[in-house]
Design an enzyme around this catalytic site. Structure first.
Site, PDB file in Angstrom:
ATOM      1  N   ASP A 160      -6.650   1.693  -6.608  1.00  0.00           N
ATOM      2  CA  ASP A 160      -5.980   0.438  -6.458  1.00  0.00           C
ATOM      3  C   ASP A 160      -7.090  -0.665  -6.802  1.00  0.00           C
ATOM      4  O   ASP A 160      -7.974  -0.757  -6.147  1.00  0.00           O
ATOM      5  CB  ASP A 160      -5.498   0.217  -5.128  1.00  0.00           C
TER       6      ASP A 160
ATOM      7  N   ASP B  98       8.047   3.488  -5.571  1.00  0.00           N
ATOM      8  CA  ASP B  98       7.422   3.256  -4.428  1.00  0.00           C
ATOM      9  C   ASP B  98       8.715   3.457  -3.304  1.00  0.00           C
ATOM     10  O   ASP B  98       9.636   2.580  -3.389  1.00  0.00           O
ATOM     11  CB  ASP B  98       6.851   1.828  -4.062  1.00  0.00           C
TER      12      ASP B  98
END
EC number: 4.3.2.10
Length: 258
Positions: free
Chosen positions: A11, A130
């Protein structure tokens, strides 16, 4: 049988690798390029980079680090973050990425999936999902703009429906980011993965929850995923990729040994 894939996830925020828990409270892990190089040398099959605030900031991934990563690794890598057009995707692929992944922009405009697949081929179009389990309703819901805590929202899509929708539109691969499990290292959500596997006919990558080598084995053996993505256990050197692959091979998993 195709070999299963081990995929470290990086990330990225403000040019550095960060990691949170359940997509919140991110801490800085380190610089992008050295980490990418380390994982490639350890035997990762692929890398995934998420610029976690690109979509919520209304910008596309920064060229500088993508190009540098392409120079130092010799394994495929996928980049996600703010890709809202064919032009955005073309730029990132031209920087050296092998695949691009879309998530929030696909929810905002599902036709983007088809346009990207038609232009670049389904093999390099990944859709990230997600997904959050709502204990009250017992249902899995898709979330949007998860890189920014202040903008994260639950969409009208139930996860299984969205998985089927993105396949119809041309997704070549799906990464299922199980938000409840993210960063807590107590195992992948096998129940959810099994349900998604039943309706997912493209490569499926599990993401969120890996804490031990056994967790990877369970995802491959019990949920039949094609790849397992993880961050914390690799960033914090809890698990070495080469040792993980040796373990999986001894358990009968088809895996590429370096």
């Amino acid at each position: 049988m195709l070999a299963k894939r081990i995929i470290p996830c990086l990330d990225v925020r403000d040019g550095q690798v960060v990691k949170g828990v359940q997509f919140r409270n991110h801490e800085i892990i380190g610089d992008i390029v050295p980490l990418a190089k380390r994982y490639a040398e350890e035997g990762a099959d692929e890398l995934v980079f998420y610029d976690i605030t690109a979509s919520s900031d209304g910008r596309v991934v920064d060229k500088s680090w993508v190009s540098r990563v392409a120079e130092v690794i010799d394994i495929p890598f996928c980049v996600a973050g703010g890709i809202k057009s064919l032009e955005d995707a073309a730029k990132i692929l031209s920087f050296g990425a092998d695949k691009i992944s879309i998530n929030s922009p696909a929810l905002a405009d599902p036709t983007l999936i088809t346009r990207l697949a038609d232009r670049f081929g389904v093999q390099c179009i990944v859709v990230g999902i997600d997904t959050w389990y709502d204990a009250e309703t017992g249902k899995y819901h898709v979330n949007q703009y998860t890189g920014d805590e202040s903008r994260t929202r639950v969409t009208q899509w139930e996860t299984l429906d969205w998985v089927q929708e993105v396949q119809k539109r041309g997704a070549g691969e799906i990464v299922l980011n199980m938000m409840n499990q993210d960063g807590v290292r107590n195992g992948y959500d096998l129940e959810q993965l099994k349900k998604v596997r039943e309706v997912c006919h493209v490569p499926l990558i599990a993401s969120g929850g890996a804490g031990t080598m056994e967790h990877f084995l369970e995802a491959f053996r019990d949920a039949d995923v094609d790849g397992a993505l993880a961050a914390s256990v690799f960033h914090k050197q809890i698990i070495n990729i080469s040792e993980l692959k040796t373990y999986l091979a001894t358990q009968g998993v088809e895996i590429r040994i370096c």
